[in-house]
Design an enzyme around this catalytic site. Structure first.
Site, PDB file in Angstrom:
ATOM      1  N   GLU A  93       0.818  -1.209   0.000  1.00 58.34           N
ATOM      2  CA  GLU A  93       0.000   0.000   0.000  1.00 58.34           C
ATOM      3  C   GLU A  93       0.857   1.266   0.000  1.00 58.34           C
ATOM      4  OE1 GLU A  93      -2.618  -0.059   3.341  1.00 58.34           O
ATOM      5  OE2 GLU A  93      -3.176  -2.135   2.958  1.00 58.34           O
ATOM      6  N   CYS A 106       3.295   8.389   1.268  1.00 58.80           N
ATOM      7  CA  CYS A 106       3.759   7.420   2.259  1.00 58.80           C
ATOM      8  C   CYS A 106       3.949   6.097   1.527  1.00 58.80           C
ATOM      9  CB  CYS A 106       2.698   7.296   3.350  1.00 58.80           C
ATOM     10  SG  CYS A 106       2.996   5.937   4.491  1.00 58.80           S
ATOM     11  N   CYS A 113       5.866  -7.415   7.330  1.00 58.38           N
ATOM     12  CA  CYS A 113       6.867  -6.949   8.294  1.00 58.38           C
ATOM     13  C   CYS A 113       7.123  -8.066   9.302  1.00 58.38           C
ATOM     14  CB  CYS A 113       6.349  -5.706   9.013  1.00 58.38           C
ATOM     15  SG  CYS A 113       7.558  -4.978  10.140  1.00 58.38           S
ATOM     16  N   CYS A 117       4.450  -5.833  15.762  1.00 58.70           N
ATOM     17  CA  CYS A 117       3.829  -4.935  16.749  1.00 58.70           C
ATOM     18  C   CYS A 117       2.338  -5.294  16.851  1.00 58.70           C
ATOM     19  CB  CYS A 117       3.995  -3.474  16.332  1.00 58.70           C
ATOM     20  SG  CYS A 117       5.724  -3.033  16.091  1.00 58.70           S
ATOM     21  N   CYS A 120      -0.594  -3.262  14.962  1.00 59.41           N
ATOM     22  CA  CYS A 120      -0.378  -2.917  13.551  1.00 59.41           C
ATOM     23  C   CYS A 120      -0.936  -3.984  12.606  1.00 59.41           C
ATOM     24  CB  CYS A 120       1.124  -2.732  13.320  1.00 59.41           C
ATOM     25  SG  CYS A 120       1.580  -2.505  11.602  1.00 59.41           S
ATOM     26  N   CYS A 334      -1.553   2.377   6.966  1.00 60.80           N
ATOM     27  CA  CYS A 334      -1.146   1.308   6.062  1.00 60.80           C
ATOM     28  C   CYS A 334      -1.338  -0.088   6.630  1.00 60.80           C
ATOM     29  CB  CYS A 334       0.298   1.511   5.645  1.00 60.80           C
ATOM     30  SG  CYS A 334       0.400   2.555   4.217  1.00 60.80           S
TER      31      CYS A 334
END
Ligand code: SAH
Ligand code: SF4
Length: 346
Positions: A93, A106, A113, A117, A120, A334
């Site tokens: 994104e 952005c 990832c 976290c 997220c 995102c």
């Protein structure tokens, strides 16, 4: 595994070397580079180069693309969110926002990832692969062309942890700021990190002039470890030491991101402790009411909490602002568009 070379990740001098080493004239490199800057997607479109060079490029290189898979435009503020797909079908994104001083984009730096976290959406979807420098550039190119705008600022705050893809991100920074490319100055670029301490020192050494934004989200290790697994690897003391070093070496003020999660990190005592930890640092704190992601159970702090938090920081001379929310109707933070897209198949 793609064995062909990623031609759009080459600088003009790397391309020149590659082309001349293989027996073609130097000026051909400028022609090819010109076509790549025009965003062609095949070597056949490079009409002013010989068929011999075209054939050579076809057998040795590929042109990476970022195709628009989905596009959402906010009714409130015209924020645009894209889901882009790459040559291998992986998606990320990007979000384009309009500010008084111009357009800002952005972009993502990884597919997924590894950092996990808990608040997220990207962290919840796991990690697939790193993005190449050209795939970062292509997000900007594709959005710029689609909207017919000039982009003046870049934030590396989309999907992924930029400092976990360090070499490609640094190469991207050189490419995007180069006069042969988009020519966006380092001072207009912000990199956001969850705090991979050794890479912050490495980045400081390069003295690029970019702004580093550190996702802190807590006033101490105990709270930080509840939401950010990276906090088990590096303590807040170590992280803040690296931030001080970054400022000392580059003169660039650090920005701290602090997502306010109701009942987790948003009490007055948390604000007092944060102010103590940051005392004397040349920094700015961005407070972001956490975006609710399905399955996390987190809710954002209410407006009174936000104000109280800011007041406590201000009383201790720590500059802080609540980040303006853009694109709230299109889930502009995102990771969420892709999650919904994969869940519903479009
Ligand atoms: N990996 C980098 C950059 C991408 S995340 C980093 O973590 O900094 C960009 C920012 O969005 C980070 O500050 C991150 O903590 C924040 N973020 C992620 N999910 C969020 C959510 N649900 N609500 C508010 N901020 C969020
Ligand atoms: Fe990764 Fe950043 Fe999301 Fe953490 S907040 S999981 S580091 S993208």
């Amino acid at each position: 595994m793609n064995l062909l070379a990623d031609i759009k990740s080459m600088t003009l001098s790397e391309l020149t070397e590659f082309i001349t080493e293989n027996g073609f004239e130097r000026f051909r490199a400028n022609q090819v580079y010109g076509w790549l800057n025009k965003n062609v997607s095949s070597f056949d479109e490079m009409r002013n180069i010989s068929s011999k060079l075209r054939d050579f490029l076809k057998t040795s290189c590929y042109i990476s693309v970022a195709n628009i898979e989905k596009k959402l435009v906010s009714r409130y503020d015209k924020t645009v969110k894209y889901l882009f797909s790459f040559n291998d079908g992986e998606c990320v994104e990007s979000v384009v926002m309009k500010y008084k001083h111009g357009y800002s984009i952005c972009i993502s730096t990884q597919v997924g990832c590894k950092m996990g976290c808990t608040f997220c959406a990207t962290g919840k979807s796991g990690y697939s692969r790193d993005l190449t420098p050209s795939e970062m550039l292509n997000q900007i190119e594709s959005a710029r062309r689609d909207l017919n705008i000039r982009i003046s600022n870049i934030v590396l705050m989309g999907m992924g942890e930029p400092l976990d893809n360090y070499d490609n991100v640094v190469k991207f920074l050189y490419l995007v700021s180069s006069g042969d490319g988009l020519n966006i100055g380092m001072r207009h670029i912000t990199l956001s990190t969850c705090g991979i301490v050794p890479r912050i020192y490495d980045l400081a050494q390069l003295r690029l002039g970019i702004t580093v934004s550190v996702s802190l989200h807590a006033p101490n290790d105990e709270i930080r470890r509840k939401t950010m697994p990276i906090a088990h690897r590096y303590s807040m003391d170590e992280l803040l030491r690296a931030c001080r070093d970054y400022f000392k070496k580059t003169g660039r003020r650090i920005t701290f991101e602090y997502s306010m999660i109701s009942g987790v990190n948003d009490s007055d005592a948390n604000a007092e402790e944060l102010a103590q930890r940051l005392a004397g640092m040349n920094c700015h704190v961005n407070l972001i009411p956490v975006n609710t992601v399905d399955g996390t159970g987190y809710t954002k702090s209410d407006i009174n909490r936000q104000q109280s938090f800011i007041n406590i920081l201000a009383a201790k001379n720590i500059a802080a602002t609540v980040r303006r929310t853009l694109g709230s109707d299109i889930n502009a933070s995102c990771g969420q568009l892709k999650r919904n897209y994969l869940k519903t198949g479009g």
